[in-house]
Each structure stands twice: as structure tokens, then as C-alpha cells.
Motif scaffolding. Sequence first.
Motif, PDB file in Angstrom:
ATOM      1  N   ALA A   1     -13.835  -3.327  -3.123  1.00 40.54           N
ATOM      2  CA  ALA A   1     -12.424  -3.623  -3.404  1.00 40.54           C
ATOM      3  C   ALA A   1     -11.643  -2.330  -3.639  1.00 40.54           C
ATOM      4  O   ALA A   1     -10.498  -2.189  -3.175  1.00 40.54           O
ATOM      5  N   ALA A   2     -12.241  -1.383  -4.368  1.00 37.94           N
ATOM      6  CA  ALA A   2     -11.569  -0.109  -4.622  1.00 37.94           C
ATOM      7  C   ALA A   2     -11.333   0.655  -3.327  1.00 37.94           C
ATOM      8  O   ALA A   2     -10.264   1.245  -3.111  1.00 37.94           O
ATOM      9  N   ALA A   3     -12.340   0.654  -2.426  1.00 39.71           N
ATOM     10  CA  ALA A   3     -12.179   1.350  -1.148  1.00 39.71           C
ATOM     11  C   ALA A   3     -11.084   0.704  -0.309  1.00 39.71           C
ATOM     12  O   ALA A   3     -10.276   1.401   0.328  1.00 39.71           O
ATOM     13  N   THR A   4     -11.043  -0.626  -0.309  1.00 39.67           N
ATOM     14  CA  THR A   4     -10.005  -1.329   0.456  1.00 39.67           C
ATOM     15  C   THR A   4      -8.617  -1.030  -0.088  1.00 39.67           C
ATOM     16  O   THR A   4      -7.674  -0.754   0.667  1.00 39.67           O
ATOM     17  N   LEU A   5      -8.500  -1.059  -1.422  1.00 40.71           N
ATOM     18  CA  LEU A   5      -7.202  -0.773  -2.042  1.00 40.71           C
ATOM     19  C   LEU A   5      -6.765   0.663  -1.772  1.00 40.71           C
ATOM     20  O   LEU A   5      -5.590   0.929  -1.484  1.00 40.71           O
ATOM     21  N   LYS A   6      -7.719   1.585  -1.852  1.00 43.18           N
ATOM     22  CA  LYS A   6      -7.392   2.984  -1.590  1.00 43.18           C
ATOM     23  C   LYS A   6      -6.930   3.178  -0.152  1.00 43.18           C
ATOM     24  O   LYS A   6      -5.985   3.932   0.118  1.00 43.18           O
ATOM     25  N   LYS A   7      -7.591   2.500   0.777  1.00 39.22           N
ATOM     26  CA  LYS A   7      -7.207   2.593   2.176  1.00 39.22           C
ATOM     27  C   LYS A   7      -5.809   2.028   2.394  1.00 39.22           C
ATOM     28  O   LYS A   7      -5.004   2.583   3.149  1.00 39.22           O
ATOM     29  N   MET A   8      -5.506   0.934   1.720  1.00 34.32           N
ATOM     30  CA  MET A   8      -4.176   0.330   1.864  1.00 34.32           C
ATOM     31  C   MET A   8      -3.106   1.214   1.246  1.00 34.32           C
ATOM     32  O   MET A   8      -2.014   1.379   1.802  1.00 34.32           O
ATOM     33  N   GLN A   9      -3.421   1.795   0.085  1.00 29.79           N
ATOM     34  CA  GLN A   9      -2.447   2.661  -0.569  1.00 29.79           C
ATOM     35  C   GLN A   9      -2.201   3.935   0.222  1.00 29.79           C
ATOM     36  O   GLN A   9      -1.136   4.540   0.122  1.00 29.79           O
ATOM     37  N   GLY A  10      -3.212   4.356   1.009  1.00 28.94           N
ATOM     38  CA  GLY A  10      -3.031   5.557   1.814  1.00 28.94           C
ATOM     39  C   GLY A  10      -1.964   5.398   2.883  1.00 28.94           C
ATOM     40  O   GLY A  10      -1.413   6.377   3.379  1.00 28.94           O
ATOM     41  N   LYS A  11      -1.670   4.152   3.231  1.00 26.72           N
ATOM     42  CA  LYS A  11      -0.639   3.884   4.244  1.00 26.72           C
ATOM     43  C   LYS A  11       0.738   3.712   3.625  1.00 26.72           C
ATOM     44  O   LYS A  11       1.707   3.468   4.345  1.00 26.72           O
ATOM     45  N   MET A  12       0.836   3.812   2.296  1.00 30.63           N
ATOM     46  CA  MET A  12       2.114   3.601   1.623  1.00 30.63           C
ATOM     47  C   MET A  12       2.414   4.767   0.699  1.00 30.63           C
ATOM     48  O   MET A  12       1.513   5.459   0.220  1.00 30.63           O
ATOM     49  N   SER A  13       3.722   4.964   0.453  1.00 26.61           N
ATOM     50  CA  SER A  13       4.174   5.939  -0.533  1.00 26.61           C
ATOM     51  C   SER A  13       5.335   5.327  -1.290  1.00 26.61           C
ATOM     52  O   SER A  13       5.995   4.402  -0.801  1.00 26.61           O
ATOM     53  N   ALA A  14       5.586   5.836  -2.479  1.00 30.16           N
ATOM     54  CA  ALA A  14       6.666   5.262  -3.296  1.00 30.16           C
ATOM     55  C   ALA A  14       8.004   5.382  -2.590  1.00 30.16           C
ATOM     56  O   ALA A  14       8.804   4.438  -2.562  1.00 30.16           O
ATOM     57  N   GLU A  15       8.243   6.546  -1.989  1.00 33.19           N
ATOM     58  CA  GLU A  15       9.531   6.757  -1.309  1.00 33.19           C
ATOM     59  C   GLU A  15       9.644   5.872  -0.080  1.00 33.19           C
ATOM     60  O   GLU A  15      10.671   5.228   0.165  1.00 33.19           O
ATOM     61  N   GLY A  16       8.569   5.836   0.698  1.00 30.72           N
ATOM     62  CA  GLY A  16       8.597   5.007   1.894  1.00 30.72           C
ATOM     63  C   GLY A  16       8.709   3.530   1.563  1.00 30.72           C
ATOM     64  O   GLY A  16       9.381   2.768   2.263  1.00 30.72           O
ATOM     65  N   LEU A  17       8.070   3.114   0.477  1.00 30.97           N
ATOM     66  CA  LEU A  17       8.133   1.719   0.080  1.00 30.97           C
ATOM     67  C   LEU A  17       9.541   1.323  -0.341  1.00 30.97           C
ATOM     68  O   LEU A  17      10.017   0.233  -0.015  1.00 30.97           O
ATOM     69  N   GLU A  18      10.235   2.220  -1.040  1.00 30.91           N
ATOM     70  CA  GLU A  18      11.609   1.930  -1.459  1.00 30.91           C
ATOM     71  C   GLU A  18      12.527   1.803  -0.252  1.00 30.91           C
ATOM     72  O   GLU A  18      13.416   0.944  -0.198  1.00 30.91           O
ATOM     73  N   ASP A  19      12.304   2.663   0.756  1.00 28.97           N
ATOM     74  CA  ASP A  19      13.110   2.573   1.982  1.00 28.97           C
ATOM     75  C   ASP A  19      12.880   1.236   2.680  1.00 28.97           C
ATOM     76  O   ASP A  19      13.828   0.598   3.162  1.00 28.97           O
ATOM     77  N   GLU A  20      11.621   0.811   2.723  1.00 32.10           N
ATOM     78  CA  GLU A  20      11.321  -0.459   3.369  1.00 32.10           C
ATOM     79  C   GLU A  20      11.950  -1.621   2.616  1.00 32.10           C
ATOM     80  O   GLU A  20      12.434  -2.587   3.221  1.00 32.10           O
ATOM     81  N   MET A  21      11.942  -1.551   1.284  1.00 32.27           N
ATOM     82  CA  MET A  21      12.554  -2.608   0.492  1.00 32.27           C
ATOM     83  C   MET A  21      14.058  -2.667   0.736  1.00 32.27           C
ATOM     84  O   MET A  21      14.650  -3.754   0.803  1.00 32.27           O
ATOM     85  N   ASP A  22      14.700  -1.502   0.880  1.00 29.85           N
ATOM     86  CA  ASP A  22      16.142  -1.480   1.188  1.00 29.85           C
ATOM     87  C   ASP A  22      16.407  -2.140   2.536  1.00 29.85           C
ATOM     88  O   ASP A  22      17.374  -2.904   2.695  1.00 29.85           O
ATOM     89  N   LYS A  23      15.559  -1.850   3.490  1.00 31.29           N
ATOM     90  CA  LYS A  23      15.732  -2.462   4.810  1.00 31.29           C
ATOM     91  C   LYS A  23      15.564  -3.981   4.734  1.00 31.29           C
ATOM     92  O   LYS A  23      16.318  -4.730   5.362  1.00 31.29           O
ATOM     93  N   LEU A  24      14.581  -4.413   3.945  1.00 28.55           N
ATOM     94  CA  LEU A  24      14.362  -5.849   3.799  1.00 28.55           C
ATOM     95  C   LEU A  24      15.557  -6.527   3.136  1.00 28.55           C
ATOM     96  O   LEU A  24      15.950  -7.639   3.515  1.00 28.55           O
ATOM     97  N   ARG A  25      16.133  -5.858   2.124  1.00 26.96           N
ATOM     98  CA  ARG A  25      17.320  -6.425   1.456  1.00 26.96           C
ATOM     99  C   ARG A  25      18.476  -6.554   2.435  1.00 26.96           C
ATOM    100  O   ARG A  25      19.212  -7.562   2.433  1.00 26.96           O
ATOM    101  N   ASP A  26      18.676  -5.532   3.279  1.00 26.39           N
ATOM    102  CA  ASP A  26      19.759  -5.583   4.274  1.00 26.39           C
ATOM    103  C   ASP A  26      19.542  -6.738   5.242  1.00 26.39           C
ATOM    104  O   ASP A  26      20.488  -7.458   5.602  1.00 26.39           O
ATOM    105  N   VAL A  27      18.296  -6.906   5.667  1.00 26.18           N
ATOM    106  CA  VAL A  27      18.000  -7.995   6.595  1.00 26.18           C
ATOM    107  C   VAL A  27      18.285  -9.347   5.948  1.00 26.18           C
ATOM    108  O   VAL A  27      18.867 -10.251   6.579  1.00 26.18           O
TER     109      VAL A  27
END
Length: 234
Positions: A125-151
Amino acid sequence: STQSTWGILDSSQRITHTMPFGWFHKKEEKAVSANDQIENLGNSLEVLEKREALLEKKINAELALAKECSKKGDRKGAMNHLKRKKTYDDQLEKLNAQKGNLQTWSDKIEEATLLVDTLASQKQAAATLKKMQGKMSAEGLEDEMDKLRDVMENATDISNALSQPLGGDLIDEDDLEAELAGLEDDMLNEELLKTDVSPALPAVPKGPIEAKPAAVEADDEEETLRRLEAELNA
């Protein structure tokens, strides 16, 4: 010179003397899984339980024979049977200790197996979570959330636009509220007119009216008021 026997025989005919492999090398033990080991321990326990049942039968038999000899006055025979019973008792005690040890090992292996499986699940589970977190960043996640709100906002605007009536003037909601309030008032007035709220007056007594004490008259007035209230609230 005369050739030796080894020289006469070719390589395919020569006799070779080899010692058993196990004499020089320690036999490699095959790894046994935890489940297999637990099964083996269970089989051993089953054998000990059968032996336990047999010893208990022998103990009971020797005890019965000792009692029988004692009744007949054969003290020596009774002592011999008690000695054999004591031997079986000692064997049974050791057997119970062996059973306890086997059961302890079985329980420990089961517990260790559960711990290993739990640890492996947590590591995975830790390896899976780490792999998933490696594809995300706080800044990138906030940008995606802004895009979702606009949509979502655009989708809401489109839904509101599509829900508007086609053709004609738009109906004023305030006018509808006022019209509904007037309609409700009219309906309430009609209900009030249909309801008879006139209180029923007490019947006029015939004959001479006797004077009642003041306390009795007060009680009658209170009773009349209560009746009127009940009729009005009905």
C-alpha cells in the motif's frame, strides 16, 4: 610394456567408483511453507491425541485390575497393576507436555504468518501511494482543482440557460408569489365563512329560577366559559 587394465579400457568402458553424493555434501533441505508446517504440526498433534486416548484406556484398565486384586486380597497383584498405571501416568504427563509444545509452535507460526501478510500488505500500500503521489504536486493539484471549478461553473451556466423557456416574455417570479399569496387569502376567507363559530347558548329554564349561591354561580360561569372555549377550538 604391458598395458594396465585402465589403459586397455576406453573412456566409455572404464569403471568409475563414486561415493554417494550425500557423503560429501550436506543434503539441501527443501523449504517448507508456513501452511505446510502448520499442517505437519496438526498431524503430529493428531498422533499424540490418539496415543493419549490409548494411554488413558490403559490407565483405567490397570486401575480396575488393581481394585479387583485388592478385593481378592491379592496385594502383590494390586501393587503390580498400580506400578504399570504409574508408568502410563508418567507417559501421559510427558505426552501432554509435548502436545502443549506443538500447539504453541502452531500458534506462533500462525501469528507470524499473519504479521508477515499484514506487513506485506502495508508495504504494498505504501509503494502504491508513493507511486501515485509521484504523479502529483501541490501546485499542480491546485491548478487542476481550479480547472475543475471552471468546468463546473460553465456546466451550471449552460444548464441554467437550457432550462429557460423558449419564446414569449419571461415570467416574473415576484408576480407569481403575490398572486399565490392572494389566492391563499381568498381560500382562507372561504373556509372561515363555511365554519359556524357561533357559540351554543344554554337553554332557558322553565319555571321559577331559584337563586343560587354566589360560589355556585361562579362555578357555572367557569363551566360555561370552558364549554364555549372547547366549541370555538373544535
